[in-house]
Design a protein around this motif. Structure first.
Motif, PDB file in Angstrom:
ATOM      1  N   ASP A 168      68.444  41.102  18.372  1.00  0.00           N
ATOM      2  CA  ASP A 168      69.503  40.137  18.663  1.00  0.00           C
ATOM      3  C   ASP A 168      70.845  40.601  18.098  1.00  0.00           C
ATOM      4  O   ASP A 168      71.891  40.369  18.691  1.00  0.00           O
ATOM      5  N   THR A 181      61.939  33.025  26.370  1.00  0.00           N
ATOM      6  CA  THR A 181      63.246  33.615  26.706  1.00  0.00           C
ATOM      7  C   THR A 181      63.644  33.343  28.149  1.00  0.00           C
ATOM      8  O   THR A 181      64.834  33.202  28.455  1.00  0.00           O
ATOM      9  N   SER A 239      67.208  32.665  22.905  1.00  0.00           N
ATOM     10  CA  SER A 239      67.618  34.030  22.607  1.00  0.00           C
ATOM     11  C   SER A 239      66.406  34.778  22.058  1.00  0.00           C
ATOM     12  O   SER A 239      65.400  34.169  21.671  1.00  0.00           O
TER      13      SER A 239
END
Length: 483
Positions: free
Chosen positions: A191, A322, A328
């Motif tokens: 991320d 997701t 996320s």
């Protein structure tokens, strides 16, 4: 801890100090001449190597959405080869790697495994296309297979006999921690950067393992008179697994076509050839004599079924979180962390009580629990996100089922195995686990396809729920494991 092939259990309990002395001979590794001057460095080096192998497997699940974005032209079926190429190489070479370590030295094989694993990680992170990623993931699987049978043998050789039980328990806990923390740590890295950095940081960890162990890992007895492992058998086993997985993945784009049927039948025929070769080879790819033991046979069948469903469910869940709930990658990784952490906490407790109450009393309800948990996903999950009130409690129920099933079934497989066969029996169990995972990922991702529709995911969860019931039935045939 019974789930680790290098750390067998007797009836679900961690092996005793006496068993560990036997295990030193099983590994053909003898105690060090004296206590290591820095035993913590030996422990850190070997445990870190094992942690990398296990964490890498679970990290791939959270990296999958990023791979989809980078290689948008590839179908999910094609992308499953990023996962399956690793598990196929790992499974096919695990048993031969143990034999090679005995012939050439466990320390040498451990360093070689870390080198291959680290270099392959760099190639994956810099890969210009999907073919290179899949090829490098295969090399990673080879590296993991070299590291796994070496690490505990080295640790045993460097540890005084009075400290071995405690040391092995710590080693097993660190290894299990890789499964538990892989998704969350991998998700945070991905991320913050992208999926490539989840691999590019691995060489640094390999160097750390090397730095900790350099000059401190013990010399181990080398037996050059051992027969060479059946290399052709290992390659044929990998080819069999690959063809069967390929035929399943291609059902969605090709249908049940001549090509799909040919690949599947050819995979089965090659597996038969592996079995025939293993009947007379001195170091076979599949040690058939162990399958004459009832508990070992049925525990391996149960392991294959469980790995078929639960290994694939990890990926299916990430894709739903997701894609369906639009989490996320970091949120999805964190959302799936509670379950493996609970498994790590409960598994030792289940092992302790399962040893004298009987493994079936825990494992059969456990299999039903994770089956019911996935059935609840089918019934309760909607397009509206509900992590706290639906996803979390159901995932914790599944975790209880997994904790009372996987480690106990691993223990059941070894209950009636002689001490001299502990190591190879544990390796066979890992092969069954990886084979089940390969077929499971291929099957469930073929079922889900490229869809983000809830109905496709509910179909996959239903298959997993049914497999829980099938696993419970299989465990009936394991028999009474109380000794």
């Amino acid at each position: 801890m019974g789930s680790n092939p290098a750390c067998p259990t007797t009836g679900g309990n961690p092996i005793s100090a006496e068993d560990l002395l036997t295990l030193s001979n099983v590994f053909r590794v003898f105690p060090a001449d004296g206590p290591s001057s820095a035993p913590w460095r030996v422990f850190l080096s070997t445990a870190l190597g094992s942690y990398l192998v296990t964490a890498n497997i679970s990290t791939m699940n959270v990296a999958f959405p990023g791979l989809e974005a980078s290689f948008a032209d590839a179908s999910r079926g094609t992308l499953t080869w990023v996962l399956n190429s690793y598990t196929i190489a790992f499974a096919a070479l695990l048993i031969p790697a143990g034999n090679l370590a005995d012939r050439f030295g466990r320390r040498q094989l451990f360093w070689a495994g870390l080198t291959v694993f680290g270099c392959a990680s760099i190639v994956i992170g810099a890969a210009p296309n999907l073919i290179v990623v899949i090829g490098a993931r295969t090399l990673q699987g080879i590296g993991g297979a070299l590291v796994t049978p070496s690490s505990l043998g080295l640790l045993l050789a460097a540890t005084p006999s009075s400290d071995r039980t405690r040391t092995v328990a710590k080693w097993g806990a660190i290894t299990a921690l890789g499964i538990a923390t892989g998704p969350s740590l991998g998700a945070l890295i991905i991320d913050a950067t992208n999926w490539r950095w989840a691999f590019l940081i691995l060489p640094a960890a390999c160097l750390a393992a090397y730095g900790c162990g350099k000059g401190h890992l013990p010399d181990t007895t080398i037996n050059k008179h051992l027969p060479f492992p059946d290399g052709w058998g290992a390659l044929l086993l990998a080819a069999s697994m690959a063809l069967i997985a390929f035929s399943i993945v291609q059902i969605r784009p090709w249908g049940v076509s001549f090509g799909v049927q040919t690949a599947f039948i050819l995979g089965l025929l090659i597996f038969v050839v592996v079995i025939l070769r293993s009947r007379n080879h001195g170091a076979p790819a599949v040690p058939l004599k162990l399958f004459r033991i009832r508990t070992f046979l049925w525990a391996n069948i149960a392991t294959l079924i469980q790995s078929f469903s639960l290994s694939a469910s990890l990926l299916v869940n990430i894709l739903w979180l997701t894609g369906g709930w639009e989490y996320s990658i970091a949120m999805a990784g964190l959302a799936t962390t509670a379950s493996p952490l609970l498994v790590a906490i409960l598994a030792p407790v289940a092992g302790r009580y399962g040893s004298y109450l009987g493994i079936r009393r825990f494992a059969i309800p456990g299999a039903l629990a994770w089956g019911i948990g996935h059935l609840l996903y089918v019934i309760l999950i909607t397009d509206r996100p509900s992590w706290l009130f639906i996803w979390l409690p159901v995932s914790l129920l599944i975790a209880v089922g997994v904790a009372t099933t996987f480690p106990l079934v691993s223990a059941a497989a070894l209950v009636d195995v002689g001490p001299s066969d502990y190591a190879v029996a544990g390796a066979v169990l890992q092969v069954a686990r990886q084979f089940g995972a390969t077929i499971g990922v291929a099957s469930l991702i073929s079922l889900v396809g490229n869809s983000a529709e809830l109905g496709a995911y509910k179909a996959a969860w239903l298959v997993i729920a049914i497999s829980g019931g099938v696993s419970a039935i299989t465990l009936i045939f394991v028999g009474d494991t109380r000794r």
